[in-house]
Design a protein around this motif. Structure first.
Motif, PDB file in Angstrom:
ATOM      1  N   THR A 176      41.396  37.244  44.786  1.00  0.00           N
ATOM      2  CA  THR A 176      40.811  36.564  44.430  1.00  0.00           C
ATOM      3  C   THR A 176      41.381  35.510  44.759  1.00  0.00           C
ATOM      4  O   THR A 176      42.199  35.397  44.574  1.00  0.00           O
ATOM      5  N   ARG A 177      41.171  34.506  46.505  1.00  0.00           N
ATOM      6  CA  ARG A 177      41.195  33.879  45.227  1.00  0.00           C
ATOM      7  C   ARG A 177      42.250  34.557  44.545  1.00  0.00           C
ATOM      8  O   ARG A 177      42.529  35.390  44.452  1.00  0.00           O
ATOM      9  N   GLN A 178      42.281  34.676  44.372  1.00  0.00           N
ATOM     10  CA  GLN A 178      43.401  35.513  44.220  1.00  0.00           C
ATOM     11  C   GLN A 178      44.031  35.543  45.574  1.00  0.00           C
ATOM     12  O   GLN A 178      43.824  36.394  46.319  1.00  0.00           O
ATOM     13  N   SER A 217      33.547  31.510  38.941  1.00  0.00           N
ATOM     14  CA  SER A 217      33.983  31.741  40.317  1.00  0.00           C
ATOM     15  C   SER A 217      32.831  32.384  41.078  1.00  0.00           C
ATOM     16  O   SER A 217      32.025  33.111  40.497  1.00  0.00           O
ATOM     17  N   THR A 251      33.774  42.832  34.231  1.00  0.00           N
ATOM     18  CA  THR A 251      34.597  41.631  34.311  1.00  0.00           C
ATOM     19  C   THR A 251      33.749  40.418  33.950  1.00  0.00           C
ATOM     20  O   THR A 251      32.730  40.172  34.596  1.00  0.00           O
ATOM     21  N   THR A 258      37.041  29.388  43.104  1.00  0.00           N
ATOM     22  CA  THR A 258      37.256  29.750  41.711  1.00  0.00           C
ATOM     23  C   THR A 258      36.749  28.674  40.773  1.00  0.00           C
ATOM     24  O   THR A 258      36.441  27.556  41.166  1.00  0.00           O
ATOM     25  N   GLN A 259      36.734  29.018  39.486  1.00  0.00           N
ATOM     26  CA  GLN A 259      36.289  28.087  38.460  1.00  0.00           C
ATOM     27  C   GLN A 259      37.233  26.901  38.332  1.00  0.00           C
ATOM     28  O   GLN A 259      36.915  25.922  37.641  1.00  0.00           O
ATOM     29  N   TRP A 264      31.719  35.431  38.437  1.00  0.00           N
ATOM     30  CA  TRP A 264      32.669  36.048  37.503  1.00  0.00           C
ATOM     31  C   TRP A 264      33.679  34.984  37.074  1.00  0.00           C
ATOM     32  O   TRP A 264      33.540  33.816  37.424  1.00  0.00           O
ATOM     33  N   ASP A 265      34.700  35.374  36.312  1.00  0.00           N
ATOM     34  CA  ASP A 265      35.642  34.398  35.744  1.00  0.00           C
ATOM     35  C   ASP A 265      34.880  33.315  34.988  1.00  0.00           C
ATOM     36  O   ASP A 265      35.157  32.123  35.121  1.00  0.00           O
TER      37      ASP A 265
END
Length: 559
Positions: free
Chosen positions: A2-4, A361, A558, A493-494, A340-341
């Protein structure tokens, strides 16, 4: 990724030692009954060294167990295909067994693999202190994809397999593997949870769990490593050493992410804080005049969500308009993933204080069978580049190009690169699927941040621009190439500005986060029928203290 979420190609210095120590480990292992005649790879767990030293810096939460244990593979590659038909279906893992020109497959036992992170419960590690007391015991997941080192000079020079296991919750397919004649590091780093060990001497015992020994005919051997934990403080040159060593003297093995500041505006893993960007500057002069980052109207005016219509391109001697007819060759297939996130936050730098923001995200990926290649060309002194999509035949030869919008320079700290303006957009929809608010996300620097499905046709298991180090140019660039390879997706991502909706005064109830790929349909694709993904959310609470509930998306729970 992710992004990670960082470069995954660095290799620890211990890998070099492994290439020497592994050879002895293979020769000294007694195979289990029947293993010598069984087709497929021959596996063995070895330790590169009998002792390691781990540094614990003053003020840190512990150390990371880099014990230098490796799984060696010989006789044939260790290879798996891991897939799910849809988000309604469980993950299925198949071992691909190659014996000369023959290939066969076998399904791993049901429930053994539940996601794409690796073989669950593969390795057992136990640490005892000088008195013999057990101070740490864990059973870890094993990701084969880290190609740590070769066993001998005649082994294949490179590993063909991917360099990490996916962590995106919406991954659809992955390939795991270890090349014949290679060793892969078994240590799985969880950088959110260091092991709290005091300075002193310990003994680590590492073994493959019985279910995997039986499945792959791995010798029942426990490897013992003496561990010295030393405590270091910041004084004099120590501070510089600490910065370089990342608090515990570790370096990232391929396939394992380390926490760090994101590269050039994306985030791939474990961001420690929000608000890394400077305050959002005023709208660029080429943005439509009536724009509003939180506009509730769906009148199409002032869009700053990536779907605004760029001005028509006028051909000239330096900038031809491209071929009138797009060539009939393989093209990319952009697909949106559900968000997600998802969380309620107080916004990023540049957002209005005291407001509630629904952050998330999002990822758009390329299912192929051709890469998305977009080049930007800049006229001297201009803040916009003209963008073109390029096309290639089955042999990789360039056969055409077509106008695809624009690229703009993003001067914010943490970005500072060229963004393609016609890639994706985000909207928050009401329960009846009408637009409630548009995201402030304006444009995108394309990068292969996440492996979404490496089982699709022509998937590139080794994409180049995974961390944005060179993907999106500099302020002085005259041209830029941005690529989204087959099988990979681009995650924002967020924690990035624009990855949110201001929802302070929204009525409680059901909404949908919409992620839309290729919103203006300027990019030529294999299909335009899979460009939209929705994620259901439920808002509750009061202004200033909003809450969000995120129901599962089919089997993906998730939030």
């Amino acid at each position: 990724m992710t992004r990670q979420h960082l470069s995954r190609t660095r290799r620890s210095a211990i890998a070099g030692a492994a290439a020497l120590a592994v050879v002895a480990g293979v020769g000294g292992a007694a195979p289990v009954a029947g293993a010598a005649t069984a087709p497929g790879p021959k596996l063995n767990l070895i330790a590169a060294s009998t002792s390691v030293t781990l540094d614990r810096w003053e003020g840190s939460d512990g150390v990371y167990l880099e014990l230098g244990t490796y799984l060696t593979v010989d006789g044939g590659p260790l290879e798996f295909q891991v897939t799910r038909k849809s988000y309604k279906d469980p993950v299925i893992a198949r071992q691909i067994i190659r014996d000369g020109k023959k290939t066969r497959t076998r399904n791993l036992p049901k429930g053994m693999v539940k996601d794409f992170s690796g073989l669950r419960g593969f390795l057992e590690t136990t640490l005892t202190d000088a008195s013999g007391k057990v101070v740490h015991k864990t059973t870890d997941t094993f990701c084969p994809n880290n190609a740590s080192g070769r066993l001998r000079p005649d082994a294949p020079a490179t590993s063909k397999y991917p360099e990490s296991c996916p962590t995106n919750p919406f991954t659809l397919g992955s390939v795991w593997g270890v090349q014949r004649g290679w060793a892969t590091n078994t240590t799985m780093y969880d950088y959110s949870r260091p092991v709290d060990l005091k300075a002193g001497e310990y003994t680590a015992k590492v073994s493959v769990t019985k279910k995997y020994r039986d499945l792959f005919s791995i010798p029942n051997k426990t490897r013992t490593v003496k561990v010295t934990v030393r405590r270091l403080t910041d004084d004099g040159g120590g501070a510089g050493l600490r910065s370089a060593a990342g608090h515990s003297g570790h370096t990232a093995m391929p396939g394992h992410s380390m926490p760090s500041a994101p590269a050039a505006g994306h985030a791939h893993t474990y961001l420690d804080s929000r608000g890394a960007d400077a305050p959002v500057p005023p709208a660029a002069p080429h943005a439509l005049a009536s724009g509003n980052r939180s506009a509730r109207a769906a009148d199409g005016k002032g869009q700053t969500d990536g779907s605004r219509i760029a001005p028509a391109l006028k051909p000239n001697a330096e900038r031809p308009a491209g071929r009138a007819k797009v060539p009939d060759v393989p093209k990319p297939d952009l697909r949106a993933l559900p968000a997600w996130d998802i969380a309620i936050t107080d916004g990023e730098d540049g957002d209005i204080k005291g407001k509630d923001y629904l952050a998330f995200s999002a990822n758009v990926w390329n299912a192929g069978p051709a890469p998305l290649v977009v080049d930007g060309f800049r006229s001297p002194g201009k803040d916009l580049m003209d963008a073109y999509q390029y096309f290639y035949d089955a042999k990789g030869r360039q056969v055409g190009y077509a106008p695809a919008g624009t690229m703009e320079w993003d001067a914010r700290v943490g970005h500072e690169h060229w963004h393609f303006t016609d890639f994706a957009s985000y909207r928050l929809l009401t329960a009846d699927k009408k637009v409630a608010v548009r995201s402030g996300k304006e444009a995108f620097c394309l990068a292969n941040t996440d492996a979404i499905d490496y089982t699709v046709k022509n998937a590139n298991w080794h994409p180049n621009n995974t961390d944005l180090a060179t993907a999106c140019g500099s302020r002085g660039s005259i041209s830029v190439r941005e690529v989204l390879d087959v099988g990979s997706g681009d995650t924002y991502t967020q924690y990035r500005p624009g990855q949110s909706f201001e929802v302070t005064d929204f009525p409680n109830g059901t909404y949908y986060i919409e992620v839309l790929a290729n919103p203006s349909k300027r990019l030529h694709e294999t299909s335009l029928k899979n460009n939209v993904a929705l994620r259901k959310v439920v808002l509750s609470g009061k202004p200033g203290a909003r809450k969000v509930t995120v129901p599962p998306h089919q089997l993906i729970n998730t939030p």
